[in-house]
Design an enzyme around this catalytic site. Sequence first.
Site, PDB file in Angstrom:
ATOM      1  N   ASP A   1      -2.526  10.574  -2.386  1.00 28.49           N
ATOM      2  CA  ASP A   1      -2.644   9.508  -3.532  1.00 28.49           C
ATOM      3  C   ASP A   1      -2.905  10.089  -4.745  1.00 28.49           C
ATOM      4  O   ASP A   1      -2.962   9.455  -5.748  1.00 28.49           O
ATOM      5  CB  ASP A   1      -3.844   8.657  -2.775  1.00 28.49           C
ATOM      6  CG  ASP A   1      -3.348   7.790  -1.686  1.00 28.49           C
ATOM      7  OD1 ASP A   1      -3.372   8.514  -0.584  1.00 28.49           O
ATOM      8  OD2 ASP A   1      -2.791   6.970  -1.834  1.00 28.49           O
TER       9      ASP A   1
ATOM     10  N   ARG B   1      -7.681  -0.988  -6.842  1.00 25.80           N
ATOM     11  CA  ARG B   1      -7.858   0.251  -5.942  1.00 25.80           C
ATOM     12  C   ARG B   1      -8.181   1.418  -6.719  1.00 25.80           C
ATOM     13  O   ARG B   1      -7.564   1.563  -7.836  1.00 25.80           O
ATOM     14  CB  ARG B   1      -6.713   0.565  -5.039  1.00 25.80           C
ATOM     15  CG  ARG B   1      -6.390  -0.608  -3.911  1.00 25.80           C
ATOM     16  CD  ARG B   1      -5.585  -0.270  -2.630  1.00 25.80           C
ATOM     17  NE  ARG B   1      -6.232   0.710  -1.988  1.00 25.80           N
ATOM     18  CZ  ARG B   1      -5.782   1.388  -0.772  1.00 25.80           C
ATOM     19  NH1 ARG B   1      -4.425   1.002  -0.659  1.00 25.80           N
ATOM     20  NH2 ARG B   1      -6.475   2.098  -0.044  1.00 25.80           N
TER      21      ARG B   1
ATOM     22  N   ARG C   1       0.935  -1.208   0.021  1.00 23.26           N
ATOM     23  CA  ARG C   1       0.026   0.058   0.132  1.00 23.26           C
ATOM     24  C   ARG C   1       0.843   1.155   0.018  1.00 23.26           C
ATOM     25  O   ARG C   1       2.042   1.049   0.240  1.00 23.26           O
ATOM     26  CB  ARG C   1      -0.891  -0.004   1.146  1.00 23.26           C
ATOM     27  CG  ARG C   1      -0.679  -0.757   2.314  1.00 23.26           C
ATOM     28  CD  ARG C   1       0.338   0.173   3.343  1.00 23.26           C
ATOM     29  NE  ARG C   1       0.049   1.552   3.349  1.00 23.26           N
ATOM     30  CZ  ARG C   1       0.786   2.475   3.366  1.00 23.26           C
ATOM     31  NH1 ARG C   1       2.184   2.309   3.702  1.00 23.26           N
ATOM     32  NH2 ARG C   1       0.675   3.837   3.602  1.00 23.26           N
TER      33      ARG C   1
HETATM   34  O1  MRU Z   1      -4.739   3.020   1.920  1.00 23.88           O
HETATM   35  P1  MRU Z   1      -3.109   3.275   1.928  1.00 23.88           P
HETATM   36  O2  MRU Z   1      -2.226   2.835   3.242  1.00 23.88           O
HETATM   37  O3  MRU Z   1      -2.651   2.814   0.743  1.00 23.88           O
HETATM   38  O4  MRU Z   1      -3.106   4.852   1.924  1.00 23.88           O
HETATM   39  C1  MRU Z   1      -1.894   5.632   1.784  1.00 23.88           C
HETATM   40  C2  MRU Z   1      -1.790   6.975   1.832  1.00 23.88           C
HETATM   41  O5  MRU Z   1      -2.953   7.542   1.980  1.00 23.88           O
HETATM   42  C3  MRU Z   1      -0.551   7.418   1.714  1.00 23.88           C
HETATM   43  O6  MRU Z   1      -0.505   8.735   2.507  1.00 23.88           O
HETATM   44  C4  MRU Z   1      -0.196   7.966   0.282  1.00 23.88           C
HETATM   45  O7  MRU Z   1      -0.540   6.756  -0.620  1.00 23.88           O
HETATM   46  C5  MRU Z   1       1.216   8.431   0.127  1.00 23.88           C
HETATM   47  S1  MRU Z   1       2.578   7.185   0.267  1.00 23.88           S
HETATM   48  C6  MRU Z   1       4.002   7.843  -0.135  1.00 23.88           C
END
Ligand code: MRU
Length: 349
Positions: A240, A94, A51
């Site tokens: 993201d 996702r 993730r």
């Molecule tokens: O649901 P996740 O754990 O994939 O969410 C991750 C985040 O929100 C991070 O802050 C983002 O992907 C940046 S990672 C460099």
Amino acid sequence: MSTTETWISSLRYKGDHLLLLDQQQLPRHTVYINVTTIEQVWDCIKKLQVRGAPAIGIAAAFGIVLWAKANNSLPYDEFKSKLLQQKAYLAGSRPTAVNLFWALDRVTGSAEQARDTEEAVQLIEQEALFIQQEDEETCRKIGEYALTLLKNGDCLMTHCNAGGIATSRYGTALAPMYLAKEKGWDLSVYANETRPVFQGARLTAWELQQAGINVTLITDNMAAHTLKTKNIAAVIVGCDRVAANGDTANKIGTFGLALQAKALGIPFYVASPLSTIDLNTSTGDDIPIEERPAEEVTHFQGEPIAPEGVKVFNPAFDVTPHEYITAIITERGIASGNYKKQLANFFNS
Ligand code: MRU
């Protein structure tokens, strides 16, 4: 962290398989999953075993590599049409982090000039390796730019995990912390636990602690009080997807943190590689927000913490409007103010 030191990497490509760090098992167990098929990659992304936006993109790129290698004897026309089906398949894992679609476009696009299946497979593999390498350099540059906004002795706050294990290395929001450590600076960090699945507690606190960085864990509802009383110099988070106007999707809770920072006059920084900036998404309203299973909210380690059958809303991300963001730190420089123009310029520089 010097180049000779080892660090925990989220993904290692081994030619015929991937070793993917199972982030669901951290911090209790450091376990690598042996991944040999594209279906396993899809599953690992869906279940958050891999993730973080850049790491999701890198894993997907290698998912395509595994598929391509397993299908290297297909006639080229069939290979090309099936490749697009596999791309669509992984894109369905996702919806929010744009790095997934960006990386899939890059690896599949790299094969377009190939003359036959063999060459296509080679180009796909090369491109995936390049994406992984490039991400490390990108994160380091983001860290260097971020340090120009900070000084020795600063105390920061971060949310979720935008660290080394969410990328190839260094992370985005955590990159300045690693680079500060290399320089001998004394930075300290408050890490928000990040409900519902605790990326802050399980991953950020663990990662920073492993690196010997001064980290203090708080629960999410302690953030405003901590910002007010602990002399926090800045909040720095990852992202993201950044829309063309600077509106930024990141882990749920980020928007609330930005509001708090603004109310208290504390700078709020977003660390973003260009691979997370999506100029085709005009504003935050156009960013698809993933909703995840109710069990993430109603259960803790398999045990119920809420009445059975209660209604649940579980958005995994929120959008921080650009006016709450002091600066967006990229590998090409720092944008602040007119994001629409400045972000677009980074793509031409
Ligand atoms: O649901 P996740 O754990 O994939 O969410 C991750 C985040 O929100 C991070 O802050 C983002 O992907 C940046 S990672 C460099």
